[in-house]
Motif scaffolding. Structure first.
Motif, PDB file in Angstrom:
ATOM      1  N   SER A 143      -5.335   9.054 -14.264  1.00 53.65           N
ATOM      2  CA  SER A 143      -5.523   7.560 -14.032  1.00 53.65           C
ATOM      3  C   SER A 143      -5.348   6.692 -12.856  1.00 53.65           C
ATOM      4  O   SER A 143      -5.298   5.965 -12.493  1.00 53.65           O
ATOM      5  N   ALA A 144      -4.837   7.364 -11.836  1.00 55.02           N
ATOM      6  CA  ALA A 144      -3.796   6.750 -10.246  1.00 55.02           C
ATOM      7  C   ALA A 144      -4.948   6.222 -10.019  1.00 55.02           C
ATOM      8  O   ALA A 144      -5.111   6.818  -9.669  1.00 55.02           O
ATOM      9  N   ILE A 145      -4.358   4.908  -9.872  1.00 60.55           N
ATOM     10  CA  ILE A 145      -5.022   3.878  -8.554  1.00 60.55           C
ATOM     11  C   ILE A 145      -5.303   4.645  -6.685  1.00 60.55           C
ATOM     12  O   ILE A 145      -3.520   4.659  -6.730  1.00 60.55           O
ATOM     13  N   PRO A 146      -6.255   4.837  -6.375  1.00 57.12           N
ATOM     14  CA  PRO A 146      -6.014   5.539  -4.670  1.00 57.12           C
ATOM     15  C   PRO A 146      -5.239   3.901  -3.794  1.00 57.12           C
ATOM     16  O   PRO A 146      -5.299   3.281  -3.857  1.00 57.12           O
ATOM     17  N   GLY A 147      -4.107   4.602  -3.246  1.00 53.69           N
ATOM     18  CA  GLY A 147      -3.376   4.361  -2.053  1.00 53.69           C
ATOM     19  C   GLY A 147      -3.766   2.915  -1.896  1.00 53.69           C
ATOM     20  O   GLY A 147      -3.193   2.315  -0.558  1.00 53.69           O
ATOM     21  N   ASP A 148      -5.232   3.123  -1.333  1.00 54.22           N
ATOM     22  CA  ASP A 148      -5.841   1.914  -0.102  1.00 54.22           C
ATOM     23  C   ASP A 148      -6.206   0.605  -0.245  1.00 54.22           C
ATOM     24  O   ASP A 148      -6.009   0.098   0.460  1.00 54.22           O
ATOM     25  N   VAL A 149      -5.653   0.549  -2.008  1.00 55.53           N
ATOM     26  CA  VAL A 149      -5.815  -0.196  -2.087  1.00 55.53           C
ATOM     27  C   VAL A 149      -4.091  -1.343  -1.380  1.00 55.53           C
ATOM     28  O   VAL A 149      -4.505  -2.871  -1.075  1.00 55.53           O
ATOM     29  N   LEU A 150      -3.808  -1.018  -1.723  1.00 53.53           N
ATOM     30  CA  LEU A 150      -2.439  -0.861  -1.262  1.00 53.53           C
ATOM     31  C   LEU A 150      -2.409  -2.556  -0.165  1.00 53.53           C
ATOM     32  O   LEU A 150      -1.783  -3.062   0.168  1.00 53.53           O
ATOM     33  N   THR A 151      -3.589  -1.451   1.373  1.00 54.32           N
ATOM     34  CA  THR A 151      -3.254  -1.266   2.712  1.00 54.32           C
ATOM     35  C   THR A 151      -3.300  -2.951   2.719  1.00 54.32           C
ATOM     36  O   THR A 151      -2.855  -3.388   3.440  1.00 54.32           O
ATOM     37  N   LEU A 152      -4.395  -3.843   1.536  1.00 56.85           N
ATOM     38  CA  LEU A 152      -5.032  -5.185   1.207  1.00 56.85           C
ATOM     39  C   LEU A 152      -3.749  -5.966   1.211  1.00 56.85           C
ATOM     40  O   LEU A 152      -4.331  -7.609   0.815  1.00 56.85           O
ATOM     41  N   LYS A 153      -3.318  -6.195   0.308  1.00 51.90           N
ATOM     42  CA  LYS A 153      -1.581  -6.665  -0.270  1.00 51.90           C
ATOM     43  C   LYS A 153      -0.731  -6.097   0.815  1.00 51.90           C
ATOM     44  O   LYS A 153       0.615  -7.550   0.032  1.00 51.90           O
ATOM     45  N   ALA A 154      -0.822  -5.465   1.456  1.00 51.26           N
ATOM     46  CA  ALA A 154       0.680  -5.352   2.936  1.00 51.26           C
ATOM     47  C   ALA A 154       0.545  -6.237   3.640  1.00 51.26           C
ATOM     48  O   ALA A 154      -0.648  -7.047   3.572  1.00 51.26           O
TER      49      ALA A 154
END
Length: 342
Positions: free
Chosen positions: A69-80
């Motif tokens: 169920s872990a979230i794909p880490g690409d969403v973190l690019t829009l937070k950084a």
């Protein structure tokens, strides 16, 4: 997925059975790794020490259900990164997905799009059998569980993993917790076990500024059953300050549609500069891998036995047919050197 040029420098590979000599990058042959680190630019690196108690918790935290169920880490690019970087990534992705140059230019983005991104015939990712030294990275940031990809790289400590900077630090912000590396992951199986981190390392340009140009990080892992990571699964050689425009083979575990993150994929092709954000200094190859593949290794050439020279960093939107990776110059090299001797 997020994501200078001098003489190329190389660190030799480690195999499962044979340990090759560690060749410090940008150093004479008789310079030791310790000497190089003392003389190097430690100020360009930020580290986070993981306590033994935290590592023990991480080892049991990642159940099969949590990994799935872990979230794909690409969403973190829009937070950084800065607000301007976020707008640029969003605006370009929207314009490319809509195939509208006018939409991008009207958005006020600081970069101009010369033409819509066109799908290349070679951009489709190819399914691969597991590679022992390539695996999935699981971690927690901001209270949420994420998944990326990573690779075991040669080092003096025999326990170093490369990944994207956004897969271990908020950029700028906090370092990840519950960080583990699962080499040769396939359909929920962890054939070599789960290696927990003891130190996380990132260039300060990433950890303090979120600069996309330096979206790479390294994790130093604890031993498992008394063996180092490299002794268990092998390790890739690494290269820095290489010539641009070379052909790469990139690996990763894409988890966002149309992929499910359960198996390894690869893309192979020639690299070219990012035409939309030249300031990122990154290169792209034809590839449609999605979130979850962030941090997966780029190898020079056409196989997983080449020298690693970048990581999957970012693409422009869910329909992107190009994967971009940071140029591994002296800043990222310093972070690697710091991690390699811990």
């Amino acid at each position: 997925m997020r994501k200078l040029h001098w003489g190329a420098t190389v660190t030799a590979s480690l195999s499962l059975a044979v340990t090759a000599a560690f060749v410090p990058a940008v150093a004479s042959a008789d310079t030791t790794t310790a000497q190089l680190t003392k003389a190097g630019s430690s100020a360009s690196v930020e580290t986070h020490q993981v306590s033994s108690a935290e590592a023990k918790k991480a080892a049991t935290y990642w159940t099969a259900a949590r990994m799935k169920s872990a979230i794909p880490g690409d969403v973190l690019t829009l937070k950084a990164g800065s607000a301007a970087v976020q707008r640029s990534l969003n605006d370009i992705a929207q314009a490319l997905n809509a195939k509208s140059v006018d939409q991008l230019n009207a958005s006020g983005s600081p970069t101009k799009l010369a033409a819509p991104e066109r799908k290349a015939a070679s951009s489709s990712a190819v399914s691969e059998n597991p590679v022992s030294h390539i695996g999935k990275v699981f971690f927690t940031l901001g209270g949420s569980n994420y998944v990326c990809s990573g690779n075991s790289v040669t080092s003096s400590n025999g326990s170093t993993v490369s990944t994207a900077g956004h897969c271990l630090n908020e950029g700028p912000g906090a370092f990840a917790t519950n960080f583990v590396f699962v080499p040769a992951y396939k359909n929920g199986a962890a054939p070599y076990g789960k290696f927990t981190a003891r130190t996380l390392v990132a260039p300060t340009q990433w950890s303090s500024q979120g600069s996309m140009q330096y979206d790479t990080g390294f994790a130093v892992m604890n031993t498992l059953s008394g063996k180092t990571l490299a002794a268990t699964v092998g390790a890739s050689g690494v290269q820095f300050n290489a010539a641009r425009g070379q052909t790469y083979k990139a690996f990763g575990y894409p988890a966002a549609r149309p992929f499910n993150g359960e198996t390894l994929y690869s893309c192979t092709g020639p690299s070219s500069n990012d035409p939309y954000n030249p300031a990122f200094n990154s290169q792209g190859i034809p590839c449609n891998m999605t979130g979850g593949s962030s941090g997966g290794p780029w190898f020079l050439g056409t196989s997983s036995s080449g020298y690693q020279n970048s990581v999957n960093s970012y693409g422009y939107g869910s329909k992107s047919t190009v994967m971009y990776g940071p140029y591994w110059g002296t800043v990222i090299q310093s972070a690697y050197q710091d991690a390699a001797v811990r």
